[in-house]
Design an enzyme around this catalytic site. Structure first.
Site, PDB file in Angstrom:
ATOM      1  N   CYS A   8      33.644  50.269  29.943  1.00 30.36           N
ATOM      2  CA  CYS A   8      32.444  50.944  30.390  1.00 30.36           C
ATOM      3  C   CYS A   8      32.836  52.170  31.197  1.00 30.36           C
ATOM      4  CB  CYS A   8      31.610  50.038  31.291  1.00 30.36           C
ATOM      5  SG  CYS A   8      31.151  48.481  30.528  1.00 30.36           S
ATOM      6  N   CYS A 250      45.645  49.145  34.656  1.00 28.14           N
ATOM      7  CA  CYS A 250      45.711  48.925  33.192  1.00 28.14           C
ATOM      8  C   CYS A 250      46.412  50.093  32.505  1.00 28.14           C
ATOM      9  CB  CYS A 250      44.284  48.783  32.653  1.00 28.14           C
ATOM     10  SG  CYS A 250      44.212  48.778  30.850  1.00 28.14           S
ATOM     11  N   CYS A 396      43.630  40.411  26.178  1.00 28.79           N
ATOM     12  CA  CYS A 396      43.385  40.926  27.530  1.00 28.79           C
ATOM     13  C   CYS A 396      42.242  40.138  28.158  1.00 28.79           C
ATOM     14  CB  CYS A 396      42.994  42.402  27.462  1.00 28.79           C
ATOM     15  SG  CYS A 396      42.483  43.058  29.057  1.00 28.79           S
ATOM     16  N   CYS A 449      49.598  46.817  34.955  1.00 24.20           N
ATOM     17  CA  CYS A 449      49.489  45.661  34.077  1.00 24.20           C
ATOM     18  C   CYS A 449      49.858  46.120  32.661  1.00 24.20           C
ATOM     19  CB  CYS A 449      48.048  45.142  34.081  1.00 24.20           C
ATOM     20  SG  CYS A 449      47.766  43.858  32.841  1.00 24.20           S
ATOM     21  N   CYS A 452      49.139  42.748  27.752  1.00 21.32           N
ATOM     22  CA  CYS A 452      48.854  42.633  26.320  1.00 21.32           C
ATOM     23  C   CYS A 452      50.088  42.940  25.476  1.00 21.32           C
ATOM     24  CB  CYS A 452      47.682  43.532  25.932  1.00 21.32           C
ATOM     25  SG  CYS A 452      47.803  45.188  26.610  1.00 21.32           S
TER      26      CYS A 452
HETATM   27  S1  SF4 Z   1      46.197  43.177  29.398  1.00 23.79           S
HETATM   28 FE1  SF4 Z   1      46.492  45.258  28.511  1.00 23.79          FE
HETATM   29  S2  SF4 Z   1      44.421  46.061  28.187  1.00 23.79           S
HETATM   30 FE2  SF4 Z   1      44.256  44.306  29.611  1.00 23.79          FE
HETATM   31  S3  SF4 Z   1      44.337  45.182  31.674  1.00 23.79           S
HETATM   32 FE3  SF4 Z   1      46.428  44.608  31.120  1.00 23.79          FE
HETATM   33  S4  SF4 Z   1      47.282  46.488  30.177  1.00 23.79           S
HETATM   34 FE4  SF4 Z   1      45.066  46.740  30.232  1.00 23.79          FE
END
Ligand code: SF4
Length: 484
Positions: A8, A250, A396, A449, A452
């Protein structure tokens, strides 16, 4: 398109006449972050005025709706539904009458303990109007032990797990906040020199480059775990949790979601993509006549690849920006044209040439396969593919809608040769999770992060299971138990 769905976008302004028009312009810029529904809530200090609807900003809003949104403060939202169904009832901003007064909330992210909180509140007799995780924030603020709005919001936010970039507006206060780990981005800007009165305006946006459309200047990012409060008393910064956890922004925002013109997580998206394109060229060199980006999100990495490899960049695929929602119901035959409605190959660049296609990411591989087939129809000698991110292997839980474990291309095949064969290219090369950070990028490994890609989640998995069983969640999302 075979891409993870963006979450979003949120935008807000405090202290300017026709605030809703400014938010409308900002949301237009953020439209790439969500196209299913949109909305704006404004206030002139007495009441909250709300317009939310299904569709894109330019489709839903007209003069009449914007004129209804009175006042000099407003917040807005564009949505792709990550939780909750994509209906009008889940469109944001959400409004509610709480024990602390009427308020509106615009939320980007995914509150992972929303179901637990919702069940607790349902037992206490609360009634929910939507299936959205964001509504629990309104109820938590109402239930907060303090009568003071700022303390109540701080208390409510401290109870949330997962990701949130949030704008909360009452008739006299605007609060902007980022979750303690900072998964989702949020920036603060200003118009004019003074703050909070008629001579100056504060703005908030998911992406800072949206500020330029309203001639605002970026002041800074809202930091992870920070809550910024603006009212007649001025601007204050507070912490949500007394002890801030490790930051986990992210990295997919830098790889794909954000516009290249944006700077988020203290990192230029353009420079980041350019840098990983250069790394990709060093990691997976191959002889070719042209480097061809898959537009739009592969373009900057392709420039980096081309510069590093010395192979000329050529726009061998032209994207059609004007095929979207139509008023005719396409027949199945027309639907089958698929990627041909989005991309048009340039024969002069492809025919009898060795080309390297560059994409930002590959999720299920279905679109990549169709693009390669379309390119092959134009008679290239060789087609290689290079991907400016690591293989996506894990789901994710923080607000991005990936496919299931089984659908992810990287989990279907054991080797790169098998993936290349499936896609239809001579060779394929990805980055590794380690190469997403460090030299040629200004992204620092510890602050991001990348779960994924490597499956090391920054929060315990058991918080995603309604009964708190990690095995259950592994079975459900990974199809197997990773520890057994
Ligand atoms: S898992 Fe991947 S898509 Fe989800 S927050 Fe972490 S880096 Fe971003």
């Amino acid at each position: 398109m075979d891409k993870p769905k963006e979450e979003c976008g949120i935008f807000g302004v405090y202290g300017i006449n026709e605030a809703a028009n400014y938010v409308y312009l900002g949301l237009n810029f953020l439209q790439h972050r969500g196209q299913e529904s949109c909305g704006i809530v404004s206030t002139e200090g007495i009441s909250l005025y709300k317009q939310v609807g299904v569709g894109k900003i330019s489709e839903f809003f007209d003069d009449e709706k914007l004129n209804y949104l009175k006042g000099f403060r407003a917040i807005g939202h564009v949505r792709y539904s990550t939780t909750g169904s994509p209906t009008l009832v889940n469109a944001q901003p959400i409004t509610g009458s709480t024990s602390k007064g009427a308020l509106a909330i615009a939320h980007n992210g995914n509150i992972t303990n929303a179901n637990l909180i919702r069940n607790e509140l349902l037992k206490k007799g609360e009634v929910f109007h939507s299936t959205s995780d964001s509504e629990v924030v309104v109820h938590l603020i109402s239930h907060a032990p303090s009568e003071n709005l700022v303390k109540a919001v701080q208390w409510a936010l401290s109870k949330l797990e997962g990701s949130f970039a949030l704008l909360v507006m009452t008739k006299d206060t605007l609060i902007a906040a980022r979750d303690p780990m900072g998964f989702r981005p949020l920036s603060m800007g200003k118009i004019g020199d003074t703050i909070g009165d008629i001579g100056g305006t504060i703005a908030f946006s998911s992406e800072d480059s949206a500020f330029s459309i309203i001639e605002a200047k970026k002041m800074r990012e809202v930091e992870p775990n920070e809550m910024i409060v603006i009212n007649e008393e001025g601007v204050r910064s507070l912490q949500i949790l007394p002890e801030k956890p490790k930051t986990n922004q992210c990295v997919f925002e830098l790889i794909y979601f954000a516009k290249p013109s944006s700077n988020l997580f203290h990192t230029s998206v353009y420079e980041y993509r350019f840098g990983i394109g250069k790394k990709l060229a060093r990691l997976h060199p191959v002889d070719a006549d042209y480097v061809v980006p898959i537009p739009d999100s592969g373009i900057v990495s392709a420039i980096g690849y081309s510069m590093e490899s010395g192979i000329p960049l050529a726009l061998g695929l032209i994207r059609s920006h004007y095929i979207g929602r139509t008023f005719i119901e396409p027949s199945q035959k027309i639907r089958d044209f698929g990627v041909k409605m989005k991309f048009i190959p340039v024969r002069e660049i492809i025919e009898n040439k060795r080309i390297i296609l560059i994409d930002d990411s590959v999720v299920r591989g279905t679109t990549s396969r169709k693009i390669v087939k379309m390119v092959r129809d134009f008679g290239p000698v060789k087609v290689h593919m290079r991907v400016a991110s690591p293989p996506v292997r894990y789901p994710c839980f923080y607000g991005i809608d990936f496919s299931t474990y089984e659908e992810l291309l990287a989990n279907k095949f054991a080797t790169m040769e098998e993936i290349a064969k499936y896609i239809g290219v001579e060779s394929i090369g990805y980055l590794t999770p380690e190469t997403l950070f460090g030299n040629d990028t200004s992204a620092v490994s510890g602050d991001f992060c990348a779960a994924c890609f490597h499956g090391e989640y920054p929060t315990p998995l058991n918080q995603f299971s309604k009964d708190g069983f990690e095995q259950e969640i592994k079975q459900k999302y990974f199809g197997y138990s990773r520890n057994s």
